[in-house]
Design a protein around this motif. Sequence first.
Motif, PDB file in Angstrom:
ATOM      1  N   GLU A 291      49.280 -78.740 -68.878  1.00 46.68           N
ATOM      2  CA  GLU A 291      49.303 -77.832 -67.741  1.00 46.68           C
ATOM      3  C   GLU A 291      49.802 -78.611 -66.533  1.00 46.68           C
ATOM      4  O   GLU A 291      49.215 -79.627 -66.148  1.00 46.68           O
ATOM      5  N   LEU A 292      50.878 -78.140 -65.951  1.00 46.60           N
ATOM      6  CA  LEU A 292      51.492 -78.864 -64.843  1.00 46.60           C
ATOM      7  C   LEU A 292      50.639 -78.794 -63.595  1.00 46.60           C
ATOM      8  O   LEU A 292      49.999 -77.776 -63.306  1.00 46.60           O
ATOM      9  N   THR A 293      50.631 -79.874 -62.839  1.00 43.34           N
ATOM     10  CA  THR A 293      50.002 -79.871 -61.526  1.00 43.34           C
ATOM     11  C   THR A 293      50.902 -79.116 -60.544  1.00 43.34           C
ATOM     12  O   THR A 293      52.073 -78.826 -60.836  1.00 43.34           O
ATOM     13  N   ASP A 294      50.377 -78.809 -59.378  1.00 45.75           N
ATOM     14  CA  ASP A 294      51.191 -78.129 -58.361  1.00 45.75           C
ATOM     15  C   ASP A 294      52.419 -78.964 -58.001  1.00 45.75           C
ATOM     16  O   ASP A 294      53.522 -78.426 -57.850  1.00 45.75           O
ATOM     17  N   ASP A 295      52.214 -80.272 -57.867  1.00 40.52           N
ATOM     18  CA  ASP A 295      53.343 -81.146 -57.527  1.00 40.52           C
ATOM     19  C   ASP A 295      54.397 -81.140 -58.636  1.00 40.52           C
ATOM     20  O   ASP A 295      55.601 -81.128 -58.355  1.00 40.52           O
ATOM     21  N   GLU A 296      53.958 -81.167 -59.888  1.00 43.02           N
ATOM     22  CA  GLU A 296      54.905 -81.175 -61.004  1.00 43.02           C
ATOM     23  C   GLU A 296      55.670 -79.858 -61.091  1.00 43.02           C
ATOM     24  O   GLU A 296      56.859 -79.846 -61.433  1.00 43.02           O
ATOM     25  N   GLN A 297      55.017 -78.749 -60.762  1.00 47.14           N
ATOM     26  CA  GLN A 297      55.717 -77.460 -60.740  1.00 47.14           C
ATOM     27  C   GLN A 297      56.765 -77.423 -59.635  1.00 47.14           C
ATOM     28  O   GLN A 297      57.884 -76.918 -59.833  1.00 47.14           O
ATOM     29  N   LYS A 298      56.432 -77.981 -58.487  1.00 49.58           N
ATOM     30  CA  LYS A 298      57.397 -78.051 -57.390  1.00 49.58           C
ATOM     31  C   LYS A 298      58.585 -78.941 -57.764  1.00 49.58           C
ATOM     32  O   LYS A 298      59.739 -78.619 -57.478  1.00 49.58           O
ATOM     33  N   GLN A 299      58.279 -80.062 -58.409  1.00 51.11           N
ATOM     34  CA  GLN A 299      59.346 -80.968 -58.852  1.00 51.11           C
ATOM     35  C   GLN A 299      60.274 -80.261 -59.833  1.00 51.11           C
ATOM     36  O   GLN A 299      61.498 -80.389 -59.750  1.00 51.11           O
ATOM     37  N   TRP A 300      59.674 -79.487 -60.750  1.00 51.41           N
ATOM     38  CA  TRP A 300      60.487 -78.796 -61.743  1.00 51.41           C
ATOM     39  C   TRP A 300      61.408 -77.760 -61.087  1.00 51.41           C
ATOM     40  O   TRP A 300      62.578 -77.624 -61.473  1.00 51.41           O
TER      41      TRP A 300
END
Length: 443
Positions: free
Chosen positions: A364-373
């Motif tokens: 499950e992606l973190t908020d930061d990882e979702q933004k990076q994606w």
Amino acid sequence: MAIAFLLTSTSSFAEPPTKTIAPKNIILMIGDGMGPAQIKAYRLYKDNLATAGVDPITLDAFLVGTLATEPAAAADADDHVHSTYIVTDSAASATAYSTGQRTYNGAVGVDLERQPMSTVLEQAKQVGKKVGLVATSQIVHATPASFIAHVDSRRKYNDIADAFVDNQLNEQPLLDVFLGGGWRYFKRDDRDLTKELQSFGYQIVRTRQELLTASKKVAGLFAEVALSPAIDRTDDEPSLKEMTEAAITRLDNPQGFFLMVEGSQIDWSGHANDIAGVVNEMDDFHQAIQAAIAFAEKDGDTLVIVTADHETGGLSIGRNLEKKSVYAYNVAPIKGLEQSLPAYQKEILATRNNRAFLQHSGIELTDDEQKQWKEISKKLEKEAVWKWLVGVMSRATLTGWTTNGHTGVDVNIYAFGPGATAFYGYHDNTHVGQAIRRWLTPK
């Protein structure tokens, strides 16, 4: 023209701590980049959660000591030795194992003056043993090259390939079996080594199926360069276990043999900070170790030595997240993967989505990882996708890295069979080559 190899002693070798009878067969297995943390990561990956504690792996029963891996110290133009600790590369470390002497980084079977040093493989052939090399990299890569070639730079792949034909005894190439990748270095416009090998009686095999039915004298070249990552190999590519078993079967004879087996791509995954790649390549290597141990147990006169040339990546089991110390490690995301991270990277670039990776890993992606994606998906550049993949996997597993290069930590050494006591304790990596040389010295 045949390469003349040296059999004279190049240094005064210390006696092993215990007098031992020389083993008939010696199998030296090198996990490239396999430091203690890589072994720990693999042990956790294989652990049966239904049992108490962390289950040992087969290799654990044979731990006998540790090795320092530094190369020869570098000196400047005024011959002043630098005080900075020098971290080894694969060529220098493999040459220490093959010759019993330290040399400079990048050197393949040569000393500091770039002069050839005899190798244990050459010495084994001289005393009547059969000899072989196995790797999952191109067979001309630094580690296998350091046992058969003598060149001043590990990058001279064509010159190294030439040694597979030109390094001879009694007008025959030394190697009885070699298996790995590297077809492009043997089938060249300037020289077709495959035809030359066939003229010496070698059977050239390109697939797993051909290997399983090959003759005694075999040259296996299963890829243009390196074999596929272990988890991605198709039925056409052999596992390291299958190559090890095939080599042993073809080398086993009353006079004995010397075989070097390398788990090459543990190192490459470390360079890439790819923890999933590390444990999958460790699994491939460990299965080959089990095959070698099984043969040694049955044979009774075979020494199996397992070690590494160095550690790669500065791997740590556990890491800080968001400035908080998290005392845990999580291998679950790795266990769900159905292909290598490079394969997921390729899929993401082709399909423009990351669903398969996230579904298989369960991450499950973190908020930061979702933004990076979201930012990455606008352009989908190869390097950015890779950095995101390994970053997410390292975060989810709580894996830490300090470098994309090698480190200078000591590596473990394991041994089973006659002669194992020679490696008890702490030694320089040259000790391995020195002990093997002594057993192979004509009486």
